[in-house]
Design an enzyme around this catalytic site. Structure first.
Site, PDB file in Angstrom:
ATOM      1  N   LYS A  38      -6.925   5.139  -2.285  1.00 43.42           N
ATOM      2  CA  LYS A  38      -7.174   4.130  -3.328  1.00 43.42           C
ATOM      3  C   LYS A  38      -7.880   4.757  -4.539  1.00 43.42           C
ATOM      4  O   LYS A  38      -7.652   4.334  -5.674  1.00 43.42           O
ATOM      5  CB  LYS A  38      -7.982   2.958  -2.773  1.00 43.42           C
ATOM      6  CG  LYS A  38      -7.220   2.067  -1.786  1.00 43.42           C
ATOM      7  CD  LYS A  38      -5.964   1.445  -2.385  1.00 43.42           C
ATOM      8  CE  LYS A  38      -5.421   0.323  -1.517  1.00 43.42           C
ATOM      9  NZ  LYS A  38      -4.096  -0.163  -1.980  1.00 43.42           N
TER      10      LYS A  38
ATOM     11  N   TYR B 261     -12.115   2.551   6.853  1.00 43.24           N
ATOM     12  CA  TYR B 261     -11.109   2.588   5.770  1.00 43.24           C
ATOM     13  C   TYR B 261     -10.643   4.035   5.535  1.00 43.24           C
ATOM     14  O   TYR B 261      -9.498   4.281   5.160  1.00 43.24           O
ATOM     15  CB  TYR B 261     -11.673   1.947   4.489  1.00 43.24           C
ATOM     16  CG  TYR B 261     -10.593   1.447   3.556  1.00 43.24           C
ATOM     17  CD1 TYR B 261      -9.642   0.532   3.993  1.00 43.24           C
ATOM     18  CD2 TYR B 261     -10.527   1.878   2.235  1.00 43.24           C
ATOM     19  CE1 TYR B 261      -8.649   0.077   3.138  1.00 43.24           C
ATOM     20  CE2 TYR B 261      -9.541   1.417   1.373  1.00 43.24           C
ATOM     21  CZ  TYR B 261      -8.606   0.516   1.829  1.00 43.24           C
ATOM     22  OH  TYR B 261      -7.618   0.066   0.984  1.00 43.24           O
TER      23      TYR B 261
HETATM   24  P1  NAD Z   1       0.725  -6.746   3.421  1.00 43.92           P
HETATM   25  O1  NAD Z   1       0.808  -6.107   4.759  1.00 43.92           O
HETATM   26  O2  NAD Z   1       1.241  -8.108   3.280  1.00 43.92           O
HETATM   27  O3  NAD Z   1       1.389  -5.820   2.313  1.00 43.92           O
HETATM   28  C1  NAD Z   1       1.482  -4.424   2.441  1.00 43.92           C
HETATM   29  C2  NAD Z   1       2.896  -4.037   2.044  1.00 43.92           C
HETATM   30  O4  NAD Z   1       3.059  -2.624   2.028  1.00 43.92           O
HETATM   31  C3  NAD Z   1       3.955  -4.595   3.022  1.00 43.92           C
HETATM   32  O5  NAD Z   1       4.842  -5.440   2.346  1.00 43.92           O
HETATM   33  C4  NAD Z   1       4.655  -3.350   3.501  1.00 43.92           C
HETATM   34  O6  NAD Z   1       6.029  -3.530   3.706  1.00 43.92           O
HETATM   35  C5  NAD Z   1       4.410  -2.391   2.325  1.00 43.92           C
HETATM   36  N1  NAD Z   1       4.680  -0.995   2.657  1.00 43.92           N
HETATM   37  C6  NAD Z   1       4.097  -0.229   3.604  1.00 43.92           C
HETATM   38  N2  NAD Z   1       4.693   0.972   3.646  1.00 43.92           N
HETATM   39  C7  NAD Z   1       5.664   0.972   2.685  1.00 43.92           C
HETATM   40  C8  NAD Z   1       6.642   1.918   2.241  1.00 43.92           C
HETATM   41  N3  NAD Z   1       6.742   3.132   2.801  1.00 43.92           N
HETATM   42  N4  NAD Z   1       7.469   1.567   1.242  1.00 43.92           N
HETATM   43  C9  NAD Z   1       7.381   0.342   0.664  1.00 43.92           C
HETATM   44  N5  NAD Z   1       6.487  -0.607   1.036  1.00 43.92           N
HETATM   45  C10 NAD Z   1       5.653  -0.282   2.047  1.00 43.92           C
HETATM   46  O7  NAD Z   1      -0.845  -6.691   3.046  1.00 43.92           O
HETATM   47  P2  NAD Z   1      -1.613  -7.001   1.677  1.00 43.92           P
HETATM   48  O8  NAD Z   1      -3.019  -7.191   2.079  1.00 43.92           O
HETATM   49  O9  NAD Z   1      -0.897  -8.034   0.917  1.00 43.92           O
HETATM   50  O10 NAD Z   1      -1.548  -5.590   0.924  1.00 43.92           O
HETATM   51  C11 NAD Z   1      -1.050  -5.445  -0.393  1.00 43.92           C
HETATM   52  C12 NAD Z   1      -1.917  -4.501  -1.198  1.00 43.92           C
HETATM   53  O11 NAD Z   1      -3.198  -5.086  -1.370  1.00 43.92           O
HETATM   54  C13 NAD Z   1      -2.164  -3.142  -0.555  1.00 43.92           C
HETATM   55  O12 NAD Z   1      -2.154  -2.145  -1.550  1.00 43.92           O
HETATM   56  C14 NAD Z   1      -3.565  -3.287  -0.007  1.00 43.92           C
HETATM   57  O13 NAD Z   1      -4.204  -2.033   0.108  1.00 43.92           O
HETATM   58  C15 NAD Z   1      -4.180  -4.129  -1.087  1.00 43.92           C
HETATM   59  N6  NAD Z   1      -5.433  -4.794  -0.736  1.00 43.92           N
HETATM   60  C16 NAD Z   1      -5.520  -5.601   0.370  1.00 43.92           C
HETATM   61  C17 NAD Z   1      -6.717  -6.212   0.689  1.00 43.92           C
HETATM   62  C18 NAD Z   1      -6.855  -7.065   1.916  1.00 43.92           C
HETATM   63  O14 NAD Z   1      -7.993  -7.307   2.344  1.00 43.92           O
HETATM   64  N7  NAD Z   1      -5.779  -7.568   2.488  1.00 43.92           N
HETATM   65  C19 NAD Z   1      -7.824  -6.038  -0.161  1.00 43.92           C
HETATM   66  C20 NAD Z   1      -7.705  -5.242  -1.303  1.00 43.92           C
HETATM   67  C21 NAD Z   1      -6.499  -4.622  -1.579  1.00 43.92           C
HETATM   68  C1  IMJ Z   2      -8.135  -1.555   6.413  1.00 42.46           C
HETATM   69  C2  IMJ Z   2      -8.660  -0.629   7.307  1.00 42.46           C
HETATM   70  C3  IMJ Z   2     -10.012  -0.541   7.569  1.00 42.46           C
HETATM   71  C4  IMJ Z   2     -10.894  -1.408   6.945  1.00 42.46           C
HETATM   72  C5  IMJ Z   2     -10.372  -2.355   6.064  1.00 42.46           C
HETATM   73  C6  IMJ Z   2      -8.988  -2.436   5.795  1.00 42.46           C
HETATM   74  N1  IMJ Z   2     -10.967  -3.337   5.311  1.00 42.46           N
HETATM   75  C7  IMJ Z   2     -10.049  -4.012   4.594  1.00 42.46           C
HETATM   76  C8  IMJ Z   2      -8.787  -3.487   4.875  1.00 42.46           C
HETATM   77  C9  IMJ Z   2     -12.415  -3.594   5.321  1.00 42.46           C
HETATM   78  C10 IMJ Z   2     -10.340  -5.120   3.640  1.00 42.46           C
HETATM   79  C11 IMJ Z   2      -7.458  -3.945   4.297  1.00 42.46           C
HETATM   80  N2  IMJ Z   2      -7.079  -3.122   3.127  1.00 42.46           N
HETATM   81  C12 IMJ Z   2      -7.899  -3.261   1.943  1.00 42.46           C
HETATM   82  C13 IMJ Z   2      -6.039  -2.208   3.117  1.00 42.46           C
HETATM   83  O1  IMJ Z   2      -5.807  -1.593   2.083  1.00 42.46           O
HETATM   84  C14 IMJ Z   2      -5.217  -1.983   4.305  1.00 42.46           C
HETATM   85  C15 IMJ Z   2      -4.324  -0.966   4.366  1.00 42.46           C
HETATM   86  C16 IMJ Z   2      -3.584  -0.588   5.560  1.00 42.46           C
HETATM   87  C17 IMJ Z   2      -3.562  -1.336   6.727  1.00 42.46           C
HETATM   88  C18 IMJ Z   2      -2.831  -0.870   7.825  1.00 42.46           C
HETATM   89  C19 IMJ Z   2      -2.813  -1.608   9.150  1.00 42.46           C
HETATM   90  C20 IMJ Z   2      -1.615  -1.261   9.996  1.00 42.46           C
HETATM   91  C21 IMJ Z   2      -1.179   0.176   9.897  1.00 42.46           C
HETATM   92  N3  IMJ Z   2      -1.425   0.867   8.749  1.00 42.46           N
HETATM   93  C22 IMJ Z   2      -2.132   0.355   7.695  1.00 42.46           C
HETATM   94  N4  IMJ Z   2      -2.186   1.058   6.552  1.00 42.46           N
HETATM   95  C23 IMJ Z   2      -2.880   0.600   5.489  1.00 42.46           C
HETATM   96  O2  IMJ Z   2      -0.579   0.693  10.849  1.00 42.46           O
END
Ligand code: NAD
Ligand code: IMJ
Length: 256
Positions: free
Chosen positions: A163, A156
């Site tokens: 974050k 991460y």
């Molecule tokens: P997702 O890929 O569907 O959403 C991520 C969004 O970020 C996308 O819509 C993308 O277009 C947007 N984005 C990236 N760069 C951008 C920019 N320069 N300007 C505007 N938008 C931009 O994935 P998600 O899992 O729905 O992620 C949403 C949020 O939830 C993120 O903050 C992520 O860190 C958080 N989150 C995700 C998880 C998980 O396991 N998926 C867990 C906890 C928190």
């Molecule tokens: C992302 C990376 C490493 C470990 C991770 C994650 N774990 C989880 C996530 C354990 C749950 C997903 N997460 C919480 C995120 O916030 C992801 C952010 C993200 C993901 C990508 C993938 C593609 C890319 N850039 C990204 N930047 C942020 O090119």
């Protein structure tokens, strides 16, 4: 009759129908909120528009959060169309792929700046744009965070640092905007299989660890996260601001 009837909100972060932002949008819309959406870059326009239309959204606007002019244009449009805003959902993050593997020690200056800009500063910029439109009636701003801000999670890396900055930004914003009855809260979601989780080394193993260790003995669903967002958007959470609510099946409370 919905608990958000007559309210207006804007959703940042829908990429597709698996996005956390989309699950939240559906939950808010089902309770009567009128929604506007933004998308990041033309590649996402064709995905977000049809989804937004299913909820009757009239505004679907481009917004790359690294661009001040695009942020300004979004709030100008909201001001002209709606005059006021009740809610904002910030559900976006980005780091370069190469920063999300190997050692955090190898984080580049560029990679650090980009991850912090997109994933943390953007909340400050969007709150600044939204606040004047929320001043009259108060409002609710919600962001999404992850446990990697609190504890070291393999791969991460710089996103964990981003974050941590995001969560603390939410608290400082809550302090600044509280006197205007604008609340700012974060949801710390457990891992869910979205685009942002695709291709993450060991993601399946992380889901298995959560299922084994979390008090609820399961992973969280998009709906679990969306329901907490609905609570934070509504008057049910009227006394809550500057909070980070874990929607993680209890995973983060467990030590040994
Ligand atoms: P997702 O890929 O569907 O959403 C991520 C969004 O970020 C996308 O819509 C993308 O277009 C947007 N984005 C990236 N760069 C951008 C920019 N320069 N300007 C505007 N938008 C931009 O994935 P998600 O899992 O729905 O992620 C949403 C949020 O939830 C993120 O903050 C992520 O860190 C958080 N989150 C995700 C998880 C998980 O396991 N998926 C867990 C906890 C928190
Ligand atoms: C992302 C990376 C490493 C470990 C991770 C994650 N774990 C989880 C996530 C354990 C749950 C997903 N997460 C919480 C995120 O916030 C992801 C952010 C993200 C993901 C990508 C993938 C593609 C890319 N850039 C990204 N930047 C942020 O090119």
């Amino acid at each position: 009759m919905g608990i958000l009837d007559g309210k207006k909100g804007i959703i940042f972060g829908v990429a597709n129908d698996k996005s956390i932002a989309w699950a939240i949008a559906k939950a808010l819309s089902a309770e009567g909120m009128e929604l506007a959406f933004t998308y990041a870059g033309e590649a996402f326009e064709s995905r977000v528009k049809p989804l937004a239309e299913t909820l009757g959204a009239k505004m679907v606007l481009p917004c790359d959060v690294t661009k001040d002019d695009q942020i300004a244009a979004v709030f100008e449009k909201i001001k002209n169309e709606w005059g006021a805003l009740d809610g904002l959902v910030h559900s976006l993050a980005f780091a370069k792929k190469e920063e999300l593997k190997g050692e955090f020690l190898n984080t580049s200056r560029d990679g650090f700046a980009l991850a912090l800009d997109v994933s943390a500063f953007s909340l400050v910029a969007l709150a600044k744009g939204a606040a004047p439109l929320m001043e009259a009636n108060g409002g609710s701003i919600i962001t999404l965070t992850y446990y990697g801000s609190e504890k070291v999670v393999a791969n991460y890396n710089v996103m964990g640092v981003a974050k941590a900055a995001l969560e603390t930004s939410a608290k400082y914003l809550a302090a600044d905007l509280g006197p205007k009855n604008i609340r700012v809260n974060a949801i710390s979601a457990g891992p869910v299989k979205t685009l942002a989780a695709m291709g993450i080394t060991g993601f399946k193993a992380i889901l298995d660890v959560v299922e084994a260790k979390a008090p609820l003995k399961r992973n969280v669903s998009l709906d679990d996260v969306a329901k907490t967002a609905l609570y934070l958007m509504s008057g049910l959470s009227s006394g809550v601001t500057g909070e980070v609510i874990h929607v993680d099946a209890g995973f983060s409370i467990v030590g040994i």
